[in-house]
Design a protein around this motif. Structure first.
Motif, PDB file in Angstrom:
ATOM      1  N   ASN A 155      19.904  -7.016  19.123  1.00 19.02           N
ATOM      2  CA  ASN A 155      18.623  -6.572  18.201  1.00 19.02           C
ATOM      3  C   ASN A 155      17.908  -7.706  19.272  1.00 19.02           C
ATOM      4  O   ASN A 155      17.408  -9.260  18.974  1.00 19.02           O
ATOM      5  N   VAL A 156      16.157  -6.710  19.431  1.00 16.15           N
ATOM      6  CA  VAL A 156      15.113  -7.581  20.345  1.00 16.15           C
ATOM      7  C   VAL A 156      14.255  -7.369  19.335  1.00 16.15           C
ATOM      8  O   VAL A 156      13.812  -6.594  18.709  1.00 16.15           O
ATOM      9  N   TYR A 157      14.129  -8.755  18.487  1.00 14.56           N
ATOM     10  CA  TYR A 157      12.487  -9.042  18.004  1.00 14.56           C
ATOM     11  C   TYR A 157      10.906  -9.363  18.493  1.00 14.56           C
ATOM     12  O   TYR A 157      12.036 -10.450  19.275  1.00 14.56           O
ATOM     13  N   SER A 158      10.609  -9.433  18.507  1.00 18.31           N
ATOM     14  CA  SER A 158       9.201  -9.767  18.981  1.00 18.31           C
ATOM     15  C   SER A 158       8.244 -10.960  18.303  1.00 18.31           C
ATOM     16  O   SER A 158       7.823 -11.795  18.603  1.00 18.31           O
ATOM     17  N   GLN A 159       8.621 -10.698  17.083  1.00 18.37           N
ATOM     18  CA  GLN A 159       8.085 -11.919  15.573  1.00 18.37           C
ATOM     19  C   GLN A 159       8.575 -11.498  14.727  1.00 18.37           C
ATOM     20  O   GLN A 159       9.443 -10.929  14.478  1.00 18.37           O
ATOM     21  N   SER A 160       8.594 -12.849  14.415  1.00 24.77           N
ATOM     22  CA  SER A 160       9.058 -13.265  12.798  1.00 24.77           C
ATOM     23  C   SER A 160       7.972 -13.292  11.927  1.00 24.77           C
ATOM     24  O   SER A 160       7.050 -13.869  12.405  1.00 24.77           O
TER      25      SER A 160
END
Length: 289
Positions: free
Chosen positions: A129-134
């Protein structure tokens, strides 16, 4: 509503896995280094033949003759040889990209001399799971999960927000769909979407909303979904709730301390009165004598 169905076709013979590792999920931020775990059941005297694939794409392969890297992964992937000989077949994936968000499978390949064919055994499956922002939000507040699709030239965008395969929100023109449990709480305003702003507005945030959200745009020509953004939502309780939770133990501690001081004071007072009584009795005895 259009749902993307991805069929994964493997041109290999998969038998019982070497290790009993369950399905594993790994999270990574864009630009970071991810380690996709994998382990063999034994050490090897020579380099075993290990292969990694992402869906139906080749990613990385290492055998006694060297390494092979799939397109788009050049300089970013490796299974270190020294660790591999010890049974550690974990894939090191550098400079993680949003397009790396998918399922990965690891295999060990053995050549059968008698039939001159390869025997391929699946080891395990890893979901990256790749996320660019939290994004952080408090319970009961409104969260905005940022998204921008202006780099794509589409007149009437067909847009979706999902959690895994579950639809959270979908919009095509003026028509929209809200997923189960999100009715009346989610929206991507049409006028904002036409400007390239595909941000999801999530109202009345609850603790159960904490997860990874993915935004997709559906291409009308190819009928396929293109991943635009992954956002990780963290949900915390309201500050006053946390203050109340912290104050309860404090009150108990203060009460205990006060009780101890009161007990000590009573003990000192009783001792003082006892000594005073003994002193008076002693004086009376001397007078009598």
């Amino acid at each position: 509503m259009i749902l993307l169905s991805i069929s994964i076709f493997w041109l290999s013979v998969c038998v019982d896995p070497i290790s009993a590792d369950p399905h594993i999920t790994v999270e990574a931020h864009v630009g970071s280094t991810a380690l996709l775990p994998c382990s063999l059941s034994k050490d090897f005297s020579k380099t075993p033949h290990v292969r990694w694939r992402a869906d139906n794409e080749f990613v990385f392969e290492r055998n006694i003759d060297g390494t092979h890297v799939g397109p788009g992964y050049e300089g970013r992937v490796d299974v270190p040889e020294d660790k591999l000989r010890k049974g550690n077949c974990s894939l090191v994936l550098k400079d993680v990209r949003i397009t790396d968000h998918t399922f990965y499978r690891s295999f060990i390949v053995e050549h059968v001399e008698a039939t001159n064919t390869d025997k391929i055994q699946e080891i395990n499956t890893v979901q990256l799971n790749v996320y660019s922002q939290s994004v952080s939000a408090q319970v009961g507040s409104t969260a905005v999960l940022p998204c921008d699709w202006r780099q794509l030239s589409i007149q009437t965008p067909h847009f979706e927000w999902r959690i895994g395969d579950e639809i959270v929100f979908e919009r095509l023109g003026k028509e929209s769909f809200q997923g189960k449990g999100y009715e009346g709480r989610v929206d991507v305003p049409e006028e904002e979407l036409l400007k390239g702003n595909c941000s999801l507005v999530l109202k009345n945030v609850s603790v159960t909303d904490e997860t990874l959200y993915s935004s997709y745009i559906l291409m009308t020509d190819t009928k396929k979904s293109v991943l635009v953004q992954n956002i990780k939502l963290s949900v915390s309780e309201k500050s006053e709730d946390r203050k109340d939770d912290r104050s309860a133990p404090s009150v108990i501690i203060i009460s205990i301390v006060c009780s101890v001081f009161i007990c000590i004071a009573i003990f000192i007072l009783m001792k003082y009165l006892r000594n005073l009584s003994n002193f008076r009795n002693s004086c009376n005895l001397r007078r009598c004598s």
